[in-house]
Design an enzyme around this catalytic site. Structure first.
Site, PDB file in Angstrom:
ATOM      1  N   SER A 258     138.619 -39.475  92.922  1.00 18.23           N
ATOM      2  CA  SER A 258     137.741 -39.662  94.083  1.00 18.23           C
ATOM      3  C   SER A 258     138.156 -40.833  94.969  1.00 18.23           C
ATOM      4  O   SER A 258     137.313 -41.575  95.476  1.00 18.23           O
ATOM      5  CB  SER A 258     136.278 -39.795  93.648  1.00 18.23           C
ATOM      6  OG  SER A 258     135.852 -38.601  93.005  1.00 18.23           O
TER       7      SER A 258
ATOM      8  N   ASN B 202     147.606 -34.526  95.865  1.00 19.82           N
ATOM      9  CA  ASN B 202     147.648 -33.392  94.934  1.00 19.82           C
ATOM     10  C   ASN B 202     146.795 -32.293  95.552  1.00 19.82           C
ATOM     11  O   ASN B 202     145.573 -32.379  95.533  1.00 19.82           O
ATOM     12  CB  ASN B 202     147.088 -33.828  93.569  1.00 19.82           C
ATOM     13  CG  ASN B 202     146.887 -32.646  92.633  1.00 19.82           C
ATOM     14  OD1 ASN B 202     147.465 -31.575  92.841  1.00 19.82           O
ATOM     15  ND2 ASN B 202     146.073 -32.834  91.597  1.00 19.82           N
ATOM     16  N   TRP B 203     147.476 -31.290  96.093  1.00 17.83           N
ATOM     17  CA  TRP B 203     146.743 -30.233  96.808  1.00 17.83           C
ATOM     18  C   TRP B 203     145.995 -29.293  95.861  1.00 17.83           C
ATOM     19  O   TRP B 203     145.179 -28.484  96.315  1.00 17.83           O
ATOM     20  CB  TRP B 203     147.708 -29.418  97.676  1.00 17.83           C
ATOM     21  CG  TRP B 203     148.268 -30.146  98.855  1.00 17.83           C
ATOM     22  CD1 TRP B 203     148.100 -31.479  99.167  1.00 17.83           C
ATOM     23  CD2 TRP B 203     149.095 -29.597  99.896  1.00 17.83           C
ATOM     24  NE1 TRP B 203     148.776 -31.774 100.329  1.00 17.83           N
ATOM     25  CE2 TRP B 203     149.392 -30.643 100.797  1.00 17.83           C
ATOM     26  CE3 TRP B 203     149.627 -28.324 100.141  1.00 17.83           C
ATOM     27  CZ2 TRP B 203     150.193 -30.449 101.933  1.00 17.83           C
ATOM     28  CZ3 TRP B 203     150.417 -28.121 101.267  1.00 17.83           C
ATOM     29  CH2 TRP B 203     150.681 -29.190 102.152  1.00 17.83           C
ATOM     30  N   LYS B 204     146.306 -29.375  94.580  1.00 19.33           N
ATOM     31  CA  LYS B 204     145.738 -28.430  93.602  1.00 19.33           C
ATOM     32  C   LYS B 204     145.988 -26.992  94.093  1.00 19.33           C
ATOM     33  O   LYS B 204     147.002 -26.743  94.738  1.00 19.33           O
ATOM     34  CB  LYS B 204     144.252 -28.708  93.362  1.00 19.33           C
ATOM     35  CG  LYS B 204     143.988 -30.171  93.053  1.00 19.33           C
ATOM     36  CD  LYS B 204     142.639 -30.408  92.431  1.00 19.33           C
ATOM     37  CE  LYS B 204     142.389 -31.898  92.350  1.00 19.33           C
ATOM     38  NZ  LYS B 204     141.313 -32.235  91.436  1.00 19.33           N
TER      39      LYS B 204
ATOM     40  N   GLU C  10     143.863 -41.512  85.596  1.00 25.65           N
ATOM     41  CA  GLU C  10     142.848 -40.671  86.239  1.00 25.65           C
ATOM     42  C   GLU C  10     141.683 -40.452  85.274  1.00 25.65           C
ATOM     43  O   GLU C  10     141.722 -39.521  84.450  1.00 25.65           O
ATOM     44  CB  GLU C  10     143.452 -39.314  86.610  1.00 25.65           C
ATOM     45  CG  GLU C  10     144.563 -39.399  87.633  1.00 25.65           C
ATOM     46  CD  GLU C  10     144.585 -38.164  88.513  1.00 25.65           C
ATOM     47  OE1 GLU C  10     144.560 -38.321  89.737  1.00 25.65           O
ATOM     48  OE2 GLU C  10     144.586 -37.042  87.979  1.00 25.65           O
TER      49      GLU C  10
ATOM     50  N   HIS D 174     148.124 -33.408  84.148  1.00 28.82           N
ATOM     51  CA  HIS D 174     146.865 -33.556  84.894  1.00 28.82           C
ATOM     52  C   HIS D 174     145.721 -33.101  83.983  1.00 28.82           C
ATOM     53  O   HIS D 174     145.866 -32.156  83.215  1.00 28.82           O
ATOM     54  CB  HIS D 174     146.913 -32.721  86.181  1.00 28.82           C
ATOM     55  CG  HIS D 174     145.785 -33.049  87.116  1.00 28.82           C
ATOM     56  ND1 HIS D 174     144.512 -32.558  86.932  1.00 28.82           N
ATOM     57  CD2 HIS D 174     145.728 -33.837  88.217  1.00 28.82           C
ATOM     58  CE1 HIS D 174     143.727 -33.031  87.889  1.00 28.82           C
ATOM     59  NE2 HIS D 174     144.436 -33.818  88.676  1.00 28.82           N
TER      60      HIS D 174
ATOM     61  N   GLU E 238     143.221 -31.363  84.497  1.00 31.89           N
ATOM     62  CA  GLU E 238     142.843 -29.950  84.635  1.00 31.89           C
ATOM     63  C   GLU E 238     143.767 -29.072  83.786  1.00 31.89           C
ATOM     64  O   GLU E 238     143.340 -28.049  83.248  1.00 31.89           O
ATOM     65  CB  GLU E 238     142.865 -29.548  86.123  1.00 31.89           C
ATOM     66  CG  GLU E 238     141.688 -30.193  86.857  1.00 31.89           C
ATOM     67  CD  GLU E 238     141.900 -30.429  88.331  1.00 31.89           C
ATOM     68  OE1 GLU E 238     142.849 -29.882  88.912  1.00 31.89           O
ATOM     69  OE2 GLU E 238     141.101 -31.199  88.917  1.00 31.89           O
TER      70      GLU E 238
ATOM     71  N   GLY F  82     143.238 -36.168  95.317  1.00 29.85           N
ATOM     72  CA  GLY F  82     142.974 -34.732  95.309  1.00 29.85           C
ATOM     73  C   GLY F  82     142.263 -34.288  96.578  1.00 29.85           C
ATOM     74  O   GLY F  82     142.882 -34.041  97.617  1.00 29.85           O
ATOM     75  N   GLY F  83     140.949 -34.223  96.511  1.00 27.36           N
ATOM     76  CA  GLY F  83     140.155 -33.681  97.613  1.00 27.36           C
ATOM     77  C   GLY F  83     140.481 -34.279  98.972  1.00 27.36           C
ATOM     78  O   GLY F  83     140.616 -33.552  99.972  1.00 27.36           O
TER      79      GLY F  83
ATOM     80  N   GLY G  70     137.235 -35.399  91.318  1.00 23.82           N
ATOM     81  CA  GLY G  70     136.499 -34.376  92.048  1.00 23.82           C
ATOM     82  C   GLY G  70     134.991 -34.530  91.966  1.00 23.82           C
ATOM     83  O   GLY G  70     134.251 -33.624  92.336  1.00 23.82           O
TER      84      GLY G  70
HETATM   85  C1  PEP Z   1     143.367 -35.364  91.335  1.00 18.82           C
HETATM   86  O1  PEP Z   1     143.314 -34.160  91.433  1.00 18.82           O
HETATM   87  O2  PEP Z   1     144.356 -35.872  90.796  1.00 18.82           O
HETATM   88  C2  PEP Z   1     142.262 -36.166  91.851  1.00 18.82           C
HETATM   89  C3  PEP Z   1     142.265 -37.448  91.655  1.00 18.82           C
HETATM   90  O3  PEP Z   1     141.268 -35.492  92.539  1.00 18.82           O
HETATM   91  P1  PEP Z   1     140.106 -36.148  93.484  1.00 18.82           P
HETATM   92  O4  PEP Z   1     140.779 -37.165  94.359  1.00 18.82           O
HETATM   93  O5  PEP Z   1     139.547 -35.005  94.227  1.00 18.82           O
HETATM   94  O6  PEP Z   1     139.125 -36.802  92.554  1.00 18.82           O
END
Ligand code: PEP
Length: 253
Positions: A215, A16-18, A171, A100, A102, A236-237, A177
């Site tokens: 994470s 997930n590039w956000k 999640e 999501h 966010e 994500g990251g 994050g």
């Molecule tokens: C996400 O954005 O779905 C996510 C899990 O982010 P991260 O891996 O950065 O925690």
């Protein structure tokens, strides 16, 4: 529902590039992911809308899949700024992330809106990756189970006999994050609950993919993916650096 059949429970890793990327950064990242094939897992990237076209071109001759990070609950019409599942389908999207945390938090998306988005995606042949998860306050108040069950039940009821077609992502909001990952045991416990809830609704529950997100990194991925009800990750990251993302994809088999 008439989705492309997928290999049951083969792990799926989704980046997930956000709201990250640029033409140059995307080209480099995608080349890194493509160059490290083959993978034993299914691999996908969910990119910002403007980059769908170049992503589709870069991945066209590969088995890497792509998708979006949201879609509208509506088919078309006067919804300025929204993107429909039909449009995503035209760009070859296999997936759309919906719900999501966010978007639930910053865009006030309700459980029912998320469910309607999942239904709109499926209606156009795009597999929704439906995110559920509790906040830290909810976990500490002992509400994890009731929160994720409530979030998923809206989707199950709205999709009805097509519920077996979605991908679910657990999640925990406190792990996204933050560098704070759920332990494999904490994640597995929630995944087992979610699968039991799905089993009460669809005969396909045993074949459905439930991803963990929060994470995920190269050094914790293998332990998470080894859990019996964790079928891969939403990343994500760590999906923004090809070496990290490739290492996470390799940890799934
Ligand atoms: C996400 O954005 O779905 C996510 C899990 O982010 P991260 O891996 O950065 O925690």
């Amino acid at each position: 529902c008439s989705m492309t059949p997928d290999v049951a429970r083969r792990p799926l890793i989704v980046g997930n590039w956000k709201m990250h990327g640029s033409h140059t950064a995307n080209a480099e990242l995608l080349a890194g992911i493509v160059g490290a094939r083959p993978y034993l897992a299914d691999v996908a990237v969910c990119v910002p809308f403007p980059y769908l076209s170049e992503t589709a071109v870069a991945l066209a001759a590969t088995d890497i899949r792509w998708g979006a990070q949201d879609c509208s609950a509506h088919e078309q019409g006067a919804y300025t700024g929204e993107v429909s599942a039909g449009m995503l389908h035209e760009f070859g999207c296999r997936y759309a992330i919906v719900g999501h945390s966010e978007r639930r938090q910053y865009h006030h998306e309700s459980d029912q809106l998320v469910a309607d988005k999942a239904k709109a995606a499926l209606a156009r042949g795009v597999t929704p990756i439906v995110c559920v998860g509790e906040t830290l306050a909810q976990r500490e108040a002992g509400e994890t189970e009731s929160v994720v069950k409530r979030q998923l039940s809206h989707v199950i009821h709205t999709l009805a006999h097509c519920a077996g077609e979605m991908v679910v992502a657990y999640e925990p909001v406190w792990a996204i994050g933050t560098g704070r990952t759920a332990t494999p045991e904490q994640a597995q416990a929630v995944h087992a609950l979610l699968r039991a809830q799905l089993a009460a609704a669809t005969p396909r529950a045993a074949d459905m993919k439930i991803l963990y997100g929060g994470s995920v990194k190269p050094d914790n991925a293998a332990q998470l993916f080894a859990q019996p009800d964790i079928d891969g990750g939403l990343v994500g990251g760590a999906a923004l650096k090809s070496a990290d993302f490739v290492a996470i994809c390799r940890a799934a088999h």
